[in-house]
Enzyme design. Sequence first.
Site, short mmCIF file in Angstrom:
data_model
loop_
_atom_site.label_atom_id
_atom_site.label_comp_id
_atom_site.label_asym_id
_atom_site.label_seq_id
_atom_site.Cartn_x
_atom_site.Cartn_y
_atom_site.Cartn_z
CB CYS A 160 7.22 0.17 8.76
SG CYS A 160 6.93 -1.37 7.89
CB THR A 186 -0.92 0.01 1.24
OG1 THR A 186 -0.12 -0.17 2.41
CG2 THR A 186 -1.96 -1.07 1.18
CG LEU A 222 14.17 4.71 25.28
CD1 LEU A 222 14.42 4.51 26.77
CD2 LEU A 222 13.30 5.95 25.06
CB SER A 270 18.86 9.97 20.73
OG SER A 270 20.01 9.87 21.54
CE LYS A 275 15.77 -3.23 10.25
NZ LYS A 275 14.79 -3.80 11.17
CG LEU A 304 7.23 -9.15 9.40
CD1 LEU A 304 8.14 -8.37 8.50
CD2 LEU A 304 6.96 -10.52 8.80
C1 UDX Z 1 9.39 -1.37 12.09
C2 UDX Z 1 8.71 -1.95 13.34
O1 UDX Z 1 9.69 -2.16 14.36
C3 UDX Z 1 7.98 -3.23 13.01
O2 UDX Z 1 7.28 -3.71 14.15
C4 UDX Z 1 6.98 -2.94 11.89
O3 UDX Z 1 6.28 -4.12 11.50
C5 UDX Z 1 7.69 -2.34 10.70
O4 UDX Z 1 8.42 -1.17 11.10
P1 UDX Z 1 11.61 -1.87 10.67
O5 UDX Z 1 11.22 -0.66 9.86
O6 UDX Z 1 12.00 -3.11 9.96
O7 UDX Z 1 10.40 -2.28 11.66
O8 UDX Z 1 12.86 -1.42 11.58
P2 UDX Z 1 13.15 -1.02 13.10
O9 UDX Z 1 14.15 -1.96 13.64
O10 UDX Z 1 11.91 -0.82 13.88
O11 UDX Z 1 13.86 0.41 12.89
C6 UDX Z 1 13.19 1.50 12.26
C7 UDX Z 1 14.08 2.74 12.25
O12 UDX Z 1 14.21 3.29 13.56
C8 UDX Z 1 15.51 2.50 11.74
O13 UDX Z 1 15.89 3.58 10.89
C9 UDX Z 1 16.35 2.51 13.02
O14 UDX Z 1 17.67 2.92 12.79
C10 UDX Z 1 15.58 3.54 13.86
N1 UDX Z 1 15.77 3.38 15.29
C11 UDX Z 1 15.36 2.25 15.94
C12 UDX Z 1 16.35 4.42 16.03
O15 UDX Z 1 16.71 5.47 15.50
N2 UDX Z 1 16.46 4.29 17.40
C13 UDX Z 1 16.05 3.17 18.06
O16 UDX Z 1 16.19 3.14 19.29
C14 UDX Z 1 15.49 2.12 17.31
#
Ligand code: UDX
Length: 441
Positions: free
Chosen positions: A279, A84, A269, A271, A338, A166
Site C-alpha cells: 500500500c 489496481t 515513528l 525509524s 513487516k 485495514l
Molecule cells: C498500510 C496502512 O497502515 C493501512 O491503513 C492501509 O490500508 C494499507 O497500508 P500495511 O501495508 O498492511 O498497512 O502495513 P503497516 O503496518 O502500515 O506497515 C507498512 C510499512 O511501514 C511496513 O514495512 C512497516 O515495517 C513500516 N513501518 C511501520 C515502519 O517502518 N515504521 C513504523 O513506525 C511503522
Amino acid sequence: MRVTVVGSGYVGTTLAACLADAGHDVTAIDIDPDVVAAINDGHAAIHEPGLDELLAEHAGDRLRATTEYGGVPDADVTFLAIGTPSNEDGSIDLGALTAAAEMTGEALAEAGAADGSASGAPDDRHLVVVKSTITPPGVRAVREALDEGAGDAADRVELATNPEFLREGTAVDDFQHPDKLVFGAESEWATARLEALYEPLVAATDGDVPVIRTDPETAVMIKYANNAFLASKISLANDLGNICKRFGIDAYEVMDAVGLDDRIGARFLRSGVGWGGSCFPKDVDAIRSAAREAGYEPAMLDAAVAVNDGQPERMLELLDSHADVAGERVAVLGLAFKPGTDDIRNSRAIPVIEGLQARGAEVVGYDPVATANMRERFPDAAYADSAAGALEGATAALVVTDWDEFAALDDAFDAMAAPVVIDGRRIVERRDGLTYEGLTW
Ligand code: UDX
C-alpha cells in the site's frame, strides 16, 4: 442486506467474510475458479488471522462465491474490490477495475430489460461501491465504465466510494474495529444504504465509530492522504533518525519523547530500514503521479520516497564500514515487508539482498513464513530454516523485519564467524561481544 463483492483478494475476501459475519447475505465474485472454490470450501486463498474461521462459519450459509455476475441485480449493494496495480510511471492501472465495473453495469442492464423494471423508480436503483483504492480522477473512469455497461439503465445505477484502511496481518480485526468509516456518495439514498449496511458493525463497537459522509472523490482522497501521511511520518522519523545517528544520539529515545505530543502521536515513528508493502509505496506513487498529471509537483511526497529509498543503502554503508563482505556469508534476517505476513511486496529485504549481491556476498536469508516468496524473487540466494541456521558461520547479519523471535538470538550470534549485526528495526539488543550498529540509534 444482500451484498455482492466483486474481487476476492485481500480486501474483497475480508469484506465478504466480515459482512457475512455481520449478518448480511453475501455473494463473492472472482474470475479465478480456484479462489472461488476455496471460499466455497470455507477457507481463504490468502493468509490472514481469523479469516478462515469466518469463511468456515459462513460459507454455504450466508456466504457463497461464484465466477458469474448473474446474481448482481438481486443485491442491495455491489462492492468492487478489484486490484489496481501500478504502472511503470507510478500511476494505477484501472483496467481490471473498469472491466469489472462494465460487467456489473451489463448485468444490471440485462436484468432491467428482462424483468421490465427499468422504470426509473427509486426502488429500482442499484448501488455500486468502489472499495479499491483509486485516485479522484479514477472515480470518473470507473463511473464511465459502469455507465457504459449499464447503457439505458445507467440512470438507475449510482456509484459510491468507501475506502478501506485495514492493514495486512490484522485485516479482520481492523475491518471489525475501524477508526473511521468513510462514505463517498452522491445522494442521501446511497449514504443511507451504506449506513444500513455498516449498522451491525457500528453497533458491535458500541456505536463510537466516526462516520465521514462526503462525495466519492473526497472519500478516495482521504485514503490517499491517510497513507501518504503515515508513510511521510515514518520517512520524517527516518530523516531525523539519520541525523541522530550522525550525532551519536538514539532516535528512539528522541521519538518516544516527541510522540508524547498528542498533535504528533506515538505511532508510526519507528525509524530504520523504511516502509514497504502493497500500500504505502503504491499509494504514494499513485497520488504523486496523479498530482503531476494535474500540474502539481508534490515536493514533500517526493522527499518521503527519496528518504525511504535511501534507507537500505544506508544499512549497507554501515555494513561496509565494518566488513568487506565480498565472498563472505551474510545473513538477512526477515524477508517479509513487516512481521505477521508472508508478503514480500516492496520489502526492504529486496534492495538489501540486491546490494549484498552487488558486493559479491553469499546471501543466506531467513524468515519464519516468507522464504518461499523470496526464493521466487531471488532463486540464486540461499535460505535457512531458522535464524540460527542463517547466522552460523556468517560474517555479518542484517536485520530487516521486526519479527519477535529476532530479539532472542543471543547464542546464535555466537556461532557467527564475525558477529557484526546491522539492525534495521531495533529488534536486537546491543551487547558485549557483538559489533552492533542500529540504523538510527
Ligand atoms: C498500510 C496502512 O497502515 C493501512 O491503513 C492501509 O490500508 C494499507 O497500508 P500495511 O501495508 O498492511 O498497512 O502495513 P503497516 O503496518 O502500515 O506497515 C507498512 C510499512 O511501514 C511496513 O514495512 C512497516 O515495517 C513500516 N513501518 C511501520 C515502519 O517502518 N515504521 C513504523 O513506525 C511503522
